[in-house]
Design a protein around this motif. Sequence first.
Motif, PDB file in Angstrom:
ATOM      1  N   SER A  13       3.109   3.997 -19.190  1.00  0.00           N
ATOM      2  CA  SER A  13       3.490   2.611 -18.921  1.00  0.00           C
ATOM      3  C   SER A  13       2.862   2.063 -17.641  1.00  0.00           C
ATOM      4  O   SER A  13       2.300   2.800 -16.827  1.00  0.00           O
ATOM      5  N   ASP A  14       3.021   0.764 -17.468  1.00  0.00           N
ATOM      6  CA  ASP A  14       2.472   0.089 -16.286  1.00  0.00           C
ATOM      7  C   ASP A  14       3.074   0.619 -14.989  1.00  0.00           C
ATOM      8  O   ASP A  14       2.391   0.727 -13.971  1.00  0.00           O
ATOM      9  N   VAL A  15       4.361   0.982 -15.010  1.00  0.00           N
ATOM     10  CA  VAL A  15       5.018   1.481 -13.804  1.00  0.00           C
ATOM     11  C   VAL A  15       4.389   2.800 -13.356  1.00  0.00           C
ATOM     12  O   VAL A  15       4.102   3.010 -12.175  1.00  0.00           O
ATOM     13  N   PHE A  85       9.487   7.458   7.692  1.00  0.00           N
ATOM     14  CA  PHE A  85       8.188   7.974   7.253  1.00  0.00           C
ATOM     15  C   PHE A  85       6.984   7.132   7.683  1.00  0.00           C
ATOM     16  O   PHE A  85       5.840   7.572   7.529  1.00  0.00           O
ATOM     17  N   HIS A  86       7.195   5.922   8.162  1.00  0.00           N
ATOM     18  CA  HIS A  86       6.109   5.063   8.663  1.00  0.00           C
ATOM     19  C   HIS A  86       4.953   4.930   7.665  1.00  0.00           C
ATOM     20  O   HIS A  86       3.797   5.269   7.973  1.00  0.00           O
ATOM     21  N   PRO A  87       5.202   4.423   6.459  1.00  0.00           N
ATOM     22  CA  PRO A  87       4.119   4.264   5.476  1.00  0.00           C
ATOM     23  C   PRO A  87       3.143   3.174   5.885  1.00  0.00           C
ATOM     24  O   PRO A  87       3.469   2.284   6.675  1.00  0.00           O
ATOM     25  N   LYS A  88       1.935   3.243   5.334  1.00  0.00           N
ATOM     26  CA  LYS A  88       0.917   2.228   5.620  1.00  0.00           C
ATOM     27  C   LYS A  88       1.252   0.897   4.956  1.00  0.00           C
ATOM     28  O   LYS A  88       0.846  -0.168   5.426  1.00  0.00           O
ATOM     29  N   PHE A  89       1.962   0.969   3.839  1.00  0.00           N
ATOM     30  CA  PHE A  89       2.384  -0.244   3.135  1.00  0.00           C
ATOM     31  C   PHE A  89       3.591   0.102   2.258  1.00  0.00           C
ATOM     32  O   PHE A  89       3.928   1.278   2.061  1.00  0.00           O
ATOM     33  N   ILE A  90       4.236  -0.930   1.742  1.00  0.00           N
ATOM     34  CA  ILE A  90       5.366  -0.758   0.823  1.00  0.00           C
ATOM     35  C   ILE A  90       5.062  -1.540  -0.447  1.00  0.00           C
ATOM     36  O   ILE A  90       4.772  -2.743  -0.389  1.00  0.00           O
ATOM     37  N   ALA A  91       5.098  -0.859  -1.581  1.00  0.00           N
ATOM     38  CA  ALA A  91       4.849  -1.507  -2.870  1.00  0.00           C
ATOM     39  C   ALA A  91       6.140  -1.499  -3.690  1.00  0.00           C
ATOM     40  O   ALA A  91       6.735  -0.439  -3.906  1.00  0.00           O
ATOM     41  N   LEU A  92       6.586  -2.665  -4.107  1.00  0.00           N
ATOM     42  CA  LEU A  92       7.797  -2.790  -4.915  1.00  0.00           C
ATOM     43  C   LEU A  92       7.411  -2.918  -6.389  1.00  0.00           C
ATOM     44  O   LEU A  92       6.589  -3.764  -6.749  1.00  0.00           O
ATOM     45  N   VAL A  93       8.031  -2.088  -7.210  1.00  0.00           N
ATOM     46  CA  VAL A  93       7.667  -2.040  -8.628  1.00  0.00           C
ATOM     47  C   VAL A  93       8.908  -2.277  -9.474  1.00  0.00           C
ATOM     48  O   VAL A  93       9.960  -1.672  -9.238  1.00  0.00           O
ATOM     49  N   SER A  94       8.791  -3.135 -10.471  1.00  0.00           N
ATOM     50  CA  SER A  94       9.936  -3.497 -11.308  1.00  0.00           C
ATOM     51  C   SER A  94       9.970  -2.691 -12.600  1.00  0.00           C
ATOM     52  O   SER A  94       8.942  -2.464 -13.233  1.00  0.00           O
ATOM     53  N   SER A  95      11.163  -2.281 -13.008  1.00  0.00           N
ATOM     54  CA  SER A  95      11.387  -1.678 -14.323  1.00  0.00           C
ATOM     55  C   SER A  95      12.019  -2.741 -15.223  1.00  0.00           C
ATOM     56  O   SER A  95      12.271  -3.864 -14.777  1.00  0.00           O
ATOM     57  N   MET A 100      14.403  -8.234 -16.457  1.00  0.00           N
ATOM     58  CA  MET A 100      15.232  -9.107 -17.304  1.00  0.00           C
ATOM     59  C   MET A 100      16.210  -9.924 -16.468  1.00  0.00           C
ATOM     60  O   MET A 100      16.586 -11.037 -16.841  1.00  0.00           O
ATOM     61  N   ASN A 101      16.646  -9.356 -15.327  1.00  0.00           N
ATOM     62  CA  ASN A 101      17.577 -10.083 -14.459  1.00  0.00           C
ATOM     63  C   ASN A 101      16.886 -11.127 -13.589  1.00  0.00           C
ATOM     64  O   ASN A 101      17.551 -11.900 -12.903  1.00  0.00           O
ATOM     65  N   GLY A 102      15.572 -11.114 -13.581  1.00  0.00           N
ATOM     66  CA  GLY A 102      14.839 -12.092 -12.795  1.00  0.00           C
ATOM     67  C   GLY A 102      14.836 -11.815 -11.304  1.00  0.00           C
ATOM     68  O   GLY A 102      14.790 -12.745 -10.488  1.00  0.00           O
ATOM     69  N   THR A 103      14.846 -10.544 -10.919  1.00  0.00           N
ATOM     70  CA  THR A 103      14.801 -10.187  -9.501  1.00  0.00           C
ATOM     71  C   THR A 103      13.522 -10.723  -8.858  1.00  0.00           C
ATOM     72  O   THR A 103      12.430 -10.557  -9.402  1.00  0.00           O
ATOM     73  N   ASP A 104      13.665 -11.370  -7.721  1.00  0.00           N
ATOM     74  CA  ASP A 104      12.531 -12.003  -7.041  1.00  0.00           C
ATOM     75  C   ASP A 104      11.844 -10.982  -6.124  1.00  0.00           C
ATOM     76  O   ASP A 104      12.093 -10.921  -4.918  1.00  0.00           O
ATOM     77  N   THR A 125       5.309  -5.462 -12.678  1.00  0.00           N
ATOM     78  CA  THR A 125       5.436  -4.639 -13.887  1.00  0.00           C
ATOM     79  C   THR A 125       6.777  -4.912 -14.565  1.00  0.00           C
ATOM     80  O   THR A 125       7.685  -5.479 -13.961  1.00  0.00           O
ATOM     81  N   ASN A 126       6.894  -4.472 -15.809  1.00  0.00           N
ATOM     82  CA  ASN A 126       8.187  -4.591 -16.499  1.00  0.00           C
ATOM     83  C   ASN A 126       8.430  -3.441 -17.482  1.00  0.00           C
ATOM     84  O   ASN A 126       9.396  -3.460 -18.241  1.00  0.00           O
ATOM     85  N   GLY A 127       7.542  -2.437 -17.464  1.00  0.00           N
ATOM     86  CA  GLY A 127       7.705  -1.307 -18.369  1.00  0.00           C
ATOM     87  C   GLY A 127       7.234  -1.577 -19.777  1.00  0.00           C
ATOM     88  O   GLY A 127       7.328  -0.703 -20.646  1.00  0.00           O
TER      89      GLY A 127
END
Length: 383
Positions: A13-15, A85-95, A100-104, A125-127
């Motif tokens: 899947s895309d995720v 952990f001090h990551p270089k970036f943060i990537a938010l991924v949707s399931s 379906m709930n429309g999380t922004d 993404t949406n799975g």
Amino acid sequence: MRQSYRIIPIYTSDVSGVCSALYELGGMTVMHDPSGCNSTYNTHDEIRWYDQDSLIYISGLTEIDAVMGNDEKFLSDIKEAAREFHPKFIALVSSPIPFMNGTDFPALAQVLEEETGIPAFAVPTNGMHDYVYGAGIALEEIAKRFTGEKTGRIQARTVNLLGVTPLDFGPVSHVEVLKENLNELDAFLQAGEAEVNLVVSSVGLRAAKVLEEKFGTPYVVGTPIGSYTERIAKALEEKEQIPYRKDRMQGEIEEIMEQKGNRNPASGEEIKKPEAAGRQKKVTLIGEPVTMESLAAGIEQKYGCPVEVLCPLEKTEGLLCRQDRWICGEEEMEEALKDAEIIVADPLYQPICPKYCMFYELPHIAFSGRIYLKRLPVLGQLI
């Protein structure tokens, strides 16, 4: 029932594609999902998971938080992990559920970036899409935000290899063969300094377009597989796209057949079947469009037999030759294969292939996971 699968699996899947694309880039990938574990996205699809650390997390979304739209816990957990952990970036991924709930997610990413000082972005993404979609968008975002500005220092005869993930190419050692085929290649993080980009799978196409727009860096699409490498090298030298293959008339195919004999493209052995005497057998390849079209071009060039590519993945526009086809679903794939004589595909396709066809295994991690990992061929050495 075009979207129903009874026998063969679906592609990663895309995720999972996002996780694979960002795995080694030093960022933190957070999937907003109720599963609470990484098994779905990594232990099945990601061959690096047991040997190499990566900051990939599941939010453990609860039913009440999903229903009430409570994002505070999600943000709080991410900020706590980021401080540790001090990551270089943060990537938010949707399931599927937050989708379906429309999380922004773009808004949540903006909040995180403002409050942590760490670059953050959302991957939409949406799975419901395949890995090419998710991985492609993730690398596109990286190309937009983390490749710096053009310095004017272009390194002569350097190439970026775009679109490499284990989902298509397997272990790093397999990718080294592609590099050897083209000699010295620079890392992705030197993107702004390269002379030309080589898109070795459809995963890298979005990033290549961003780099072309941002830096004016031209790109070529193709995988350096065996004898096809020479054509790619020429295209890189000229910085121009080349067609994978040209349409051949039946007379041309018969002429080549007389010169080279009726031989199997995988083994080079002569094919003997009385009813096929005097006619060159057609080879059918199934898989990701860039790698399969490159393999098809190499087979035609080396053995002179006709080749057809069937692509079940979403991203095919401009990547398939005119005689090849995009296939939607198991039913359509089974219909397309009913008269196939020689099939080269992942072993899990075999149950829907004709009983008397010649089937040659070409495992694809994005399709069968790690089941056939020990039998995974090196693409760069196939022909």
